[in-house]
Design an enzyme around this catalytic site. Structure first.
Site, PDB file in Angstrom:
ATOM      1  N   ARG A  16      50.888  -9.072  65.983  1.00 48.44           N
ATOM      2  CA  ARG A  16      50.852  -7.660  66.353  1.00 48.44           C
ATOM      3  C   ARG A  16      52.192  -7.014  66.018  1.00 48.44           C
ATOM      4  O   ARG A  16      53.155  -7.706  65.683  1.00 48.44           O
ATOM      5  CB  ARG A  16      50.502  -7.494  67.837  1.00 48.44           C
ATOM      6  CG  ARG A  16      51.346  -8.369  68.778  1.00 48.44           C
ATOM      7  CD  ARG A  16      51.625  -7.708  70.072  1.00 48.44           C
ATOM      8  NE  ARG A  16      52.373  -6.484  69.868  1.00 48.44           N
ATOM      9  CZ  ARG A  16      53.677  -6.426  69.617  1.00 48.44           C
ATOM     10  NH1 ARG A  16      54.409  -7.525  69.518  1.00 48.44           N
ATOM     11  NH2 ARG A  16      54.280  -5.268  69.446  1.00 48.44           N
ATOM     12  N   ALA A  18      53.442  -3.317  63.942  1.00 46.72           N
ATOM     13  CA  ALA A  18      53.062  -2.830  62.606  1.00 46.72           C
ATOM     14  C   ALA A  18      53.719  -3.595  61.449  1.00 46.72           C
ATOM     15  O   ALA A  18      53.068  -3.868  60.433  1.00 46.72           O
ATOM     16  CB  ALA A  18      53.394  -1.344  62.513  1.00 46.72           C
ATOM     17  N   GLY A  19      54.985  -3.924  61.587  1.00 49.30           N
ATOM     18  CA  GLY A  19      55.674  -4.630  60.507  1.00 49.30           C
ATOM     19  C   GLY A  19      55.143  -6.039  60.313  1.00 49.30           C
ATOM     20  O   GLY A  19      54.859  -6.467  59.190  1.00 49.30           O
ATOM     21  N   ARG A  59      42.771  -3.717  62.102  1.00 43.89           N
ATOM     22  CA  ARG A  59      43.221  -2.780  63.142  1.00 43.89           C
ATOM     23  C   ARG A  59      43.364  -1.419  62.463  1.00 43.89           C
ATOM     24  O   ARG A  59      43.932  -1.326  61.369  1.00 43.89           O
ATOM     25  CB  ARG A  59      44.546  -3.235  63.775  1.00 43.89           C
ATOM     26  CG  ARG A  59      44.334  -4.403  64.742  1.00 43.89           C
ATOM     27  CD  ARG A  59      45.550  -4.639  65.609  1.00 43.89           C
ATOM     28  NE  ARG A  59      45.648  -3.714  66.722  1.00 43.89           N
ATOM     29  CZ  ARG A  59      46.718  -3.662  67.525  1.00 43.89           C
ATOM     30  NH1 ARG A  59      47.752  -4.432  67.314  1.00 43.89           N
ATOM     31  NH2 ARG A  59      46.753  -2.807  68.541  1.00 43.89           N
ATOM     32  N   CYS A 125      57.314  -0.390  74.334  1.00 44.27           N
ATOM     33  CA  CYS A 125      56.546  -1.369  73.567  1.00 44.27           C
ATOM     34  C   CYS A 125      57.466  -2.440  72.989  1.00 44.27           C
ATOM     35  O   CYS A 125      58.552  -2.682  73.534  1.00 44.27           O
ATOM     36  CB  CYS A 125      55.699  -0.718  72.475  1.00 44.27           C
ATOM     37  SG  CYS A 125      54.384  -1.837  71.893  1.00 44.27           S
ATOM     38  N   ASP A 194      53.800   3.118  64.461  1.00 49.78           N
ATOM     39  CA  ASP A 194      52.689   2.513  63.722  1.00 49.78           C
ATOM     40  C   ASP A 194      52.335   3.355  62.522  1.00 49.78           C
ATOM     41  O   ASP A 194      51.793   2.852  61.533  1.00 49.78           O
ATOM     42  CB  ASP A 194      51.469   2.346  64.636  1.00 49.78           C
ATOM     43  CG  ASP A 194      51.631   1.090  65.470  1.00 49.78           C
ATOM     44  OD1 ASP A 194      52.341   1.162  66.486  1.00 49.78           O
ATOM     45  OD2 ASP A 194      51.102   0.041  65.057  1.00 49.78           O
ATOM     46  N   ASN A 204      52.440   5.948  67.838  1.00 45.96           N
ATOM     47  CA  ASN A 204      53.003   4.704  68.363  1.00 45.96           C
ATOM     48  C   ASN A 204      52.269   4.332  69.652  1.00 45.96           C
ATOM     49  O   ASN A 204      51.355   5.037  70.093  1.00 45.96           O
ATOM     50  CB  ASN A 204      54.512   4.870  68.596  1.00 45.96           C
ATOM     51  CG  ASN A 204      55.210   3.551  68.843  1.00 45.96           C
ATOM     52  OD1 ASN A 204      55.043   2.589  68.100  1.00 45.96           O
ATOM     53  ND2 ASN A 204      55.991   3.457  69.915  1.00 45.96           N
ATOM     54  N   LYS A 205      52.666   3.232  70.234  1.00 49.20           N
ATOM     55  CA  LYS A 205      52.017   2.689  71.434  1.00 49.20           C
ATOM     56  C   LYS A 205      51.740   3.772  72.478  1.00 49.20           C
ATOM     57  O   LYS A 205      52.575   4.631  72.715  1.00 49.20           O
ATOM     58  CB  LYS A 205      52.931   1.597  72.021  1.00 49.20           C
ATOM     59  CG  LYS A 205      52.438   0.901  73.256  1.00 49.20           C
ATOM     60  CD  LYS A 205      51.053   0.327  73.125  1.00 49.20           C
ATOM     61  CE  LYS A 205      50.881  -0.619  71.955  1.00 49.20           C
ATOM     62  NZ  LYS A 205      49.462  -0.914  71.633  1.00 49.20           N
ATOM     63  N   LYS A 230      55.611   2.743  56.831  1.00 50.99           N
ATOM     64  CA  LYS A 230      54.858   3.204  58.008  1.00 50.99           C
ATOM     65  C   LYS A 230      54.411   4.661  57.836  1.00 50.99           C
ATOM     66  O   LYS A 230      53.726   5.206  58.704  1.00 50.99           O
ATOM     67  CB  LYS A 230      55.731   3.102  59.262  1.00 50.99           C
ATOM     68  CG  LYS A 230      56.400   1.747  59.481  1.00 50.99           C
ATOM     69  CD  LYS A 230      55.703   0.935  60.511  1.00 50.99           C
ATOM     70  CE  LYS A 230      56.304  -0.434  60.730  1.00 50.99           C
ATOM     71  NZ  LYS A 230      57.461  -0.463  61.618  1.00 50.99           N
TER      72      LYS A 230
HETATM   73  C1  RUB Z   1      52.910  -2.219  68.618  1.00 49.74           C
HETATM   74  C2  RUB Z   1      53.675  -0.945  68.610  1.00 49.74           C
HETATM   75  C3  RUB Z   1      55.043  -0.959  67.984  1.00 49.74           C
HETATM   76  C4  RUB Z   1      54.903  -0.537  66.511  1.00 49.74           C
HETATM   77  C5  RUB Z   1      56.192  -0.746  65.747  1.00 49.74           C
HETATM   78  O1  RUB Z   1      51.594  -2.067  69.094  1.00 49.74           O
HETATM   79  O2  RUB Z   1      53.219   0.101  69.035  1.00 49.74           O
HETATM   80  O3  RUB Z   1      55.886  -0.049  68.618  1.00 49.74           O
HETATM   81  O4  RUB Z   1      53.895  -1.298  65.900  1.00 49.74           O
HETATM   82  O5  RUB Z   1      56.531  -2.109  65.782  1.00 49.74           O
HETATM   83  P1  RUB Z   1      50.634  -3.355  69.210  1.00 49.74           P
HETATM   84  P2  RUB Z   1      57.412  -2.802  64.632  1.00 49.74           P
HETATM   85  O6  RUB Z   1      51.297  -4.306  70.139  1.00 49.74           O
HETATM   86  O7  RUB Z   1      49.346  -2.784  69.747  1.00 49.74           O
HETATM   87  O8  RUB Z   1      50.462  -3.906  67.818  1.00 49.74           O
HETATM   88  O9  RUB Z   1      58.707  -2.034  64.599  1.00 49.74           O
HETATM   89  O10 RUB Z   1      57.569  -4.218  65.096  1.00 49.74           O
HETATM   90  O11 RUB Z   1      56.673  -2.676  63.350  1.00 49.74           O
END
Ligand code: RUB
Length: 318
Positions: A16, A18-19, A59, A125, A194, A204-205, A230
């Site tokens: 989980r 986004a990255g 997703r 998050c 996201d 985002n979350k 993103k």
């Molecule tokens: C994760 C979430 C994160 C973004 C960015 O949601 O909202 O803030 O994805 O994360 P979930 P990153 O847990 O539902 O996947 O910076 O790690 O890409």
């Protein structure tokens, strides 16, 4: 099978964020291509298109996922044989994964400059891009405190506080609804994303937009850490970002829900923060105002407004 295994892990949120989702998708496509024993190029291409659709559909909200899939799959269009295609896909996937890791590192270095000694920073998050800023600031010797939210219903905040604790960063752990009670103590909010739309809105979350609203009211800076992949190209075609709604039992156990026939549990897991509530987006290419989102989509993802005309024509003549 790597492909279905990764797809299942993304769906169940074992993978989980986004990255991480984007990198896992790129790797799964590359390993899937490698594993295929098909020799006919057109059959190979069809199978890869099916695989791309499968992984991209796991997703719906994180646009890093279709962006990563497109970046990897584009390499297929220049190939004429299966061997060429396999090599191109594997190289592109490797490049994407490396550039994604580099982007997080660079965002960390840029974001850390926004954190000063004595600051109190709130994060929501579990975002590796946002955490990279905090960890890098700590590494640079800055002394600051973090507030981390719990993040109902999946408690991603637990992952965040473990990372912060490991980095030796003083952290307060709060329930999501306590944000406004503390907002006057906060100097800076940093979250991940996201998706970022062409008008600079940040997806985002769930809960992010409430935090942004509280920050706006308190005149607290609200900063988003987001890699350029993103940003959502198709929003220039007027497409909306789909907000994922997950199963109700993440919020309320089924047996309780069943005993309450007039109650419907809703579980949207992302929300949209308008650009007006975002002070800065930190990308690997620099910190930009949200109003510059179109430039990122055009210059870094290779989409420009003229694409709209092309797509419209195609739809029109069909
Ligand atoms: C994760 C979430 C994160 C973004 C960015 O949601 O909202 O803030 O994805 O994360 P979930 P990153 O847990 O539902 O996947 O910076 O790690 O890409």
């Amino acid at each position: 099978m790597v492909l279905t295994d990764t797809a299942d892990k993304i769906k169940s949120m074992e993978i989980r964020g986004a990255g991480r989702i984007a990198r896992a998708a790129a790797l799964a496509l590359s390993e899937h291509a490698e594993s295929l024993e098909i020799t006919n190029f057109s059959a190979f291409r069809d199978e890869m298109n099916r695989a791309a659709d499968l992984i991209a559909g796991t997703r719906p909200t994180a646009v890093s996922l279709p962006n990563a899939v497109n970046i990897v799959m584009e390499s297929l269009y220049h190939a004429t044989t299966v061997t060429e295609a396999k090599m191109a896909i594997s190289q592109k996937a490797r490049e994407f994964i490396q550039s994604s890791k580099n982007a997080v590192e660079r965002i960390g270095r840029i974001g850390a400059r926004h954190i000063r000694d004595g600051d109190v920073v709130l994060t929501h998050c579990n975002s590796e891009a946002a955490l990279a800023c905090l960890i890098e600031a700590r590494r640079a010797g800055r002394d600051f405190t973090v507030f981390a939210t719990e993040v109902r219903p999946r408690n991603q905040g637990l992952l965040t506080i473990r990372v912060l604790n490991e980095a030796g960063i003083k952290t307060n752990f709060i329930v999501d609804s306590a944000v406004r009670s503390f907002i006057n103590d906060i100097d800076l909010v940093i979250t991940g994303a996201d998706a970022v739309t062409v008008n600079g809105a940040v997806v985002n979350k769930i809960g992010t937009s409430q935090i942004a609203l509280a920050a706006h009211e308190a005149r607290t800076n609200f900063v988003v850490a987001a890699e350029t992949y993103k940003f959502a190209p198709r929003t220039i075609l007027g497409e909306f970002i789909e907000i994922e709604e997950r199963p109700s039992d993440e919020v309320l156990p089924d047996d309780i829900a069943k005993s309450l026939p007039f109650v419907t549990v809703r579980n949207p897991v992302f929300d949209v923060t308008p650009a007006d509530y975002v002070d800065l987006i930190i990308t690997e290419s620099g910190a930009i105002p949200p109003q510059m989102a179109y430039i990122i989509i055009r210059d870094y993802l290779g989409w420009d407004i003229s694409e709209f005309g092309k797509e419209f024509d195609i739809d029109h003549h069909d």
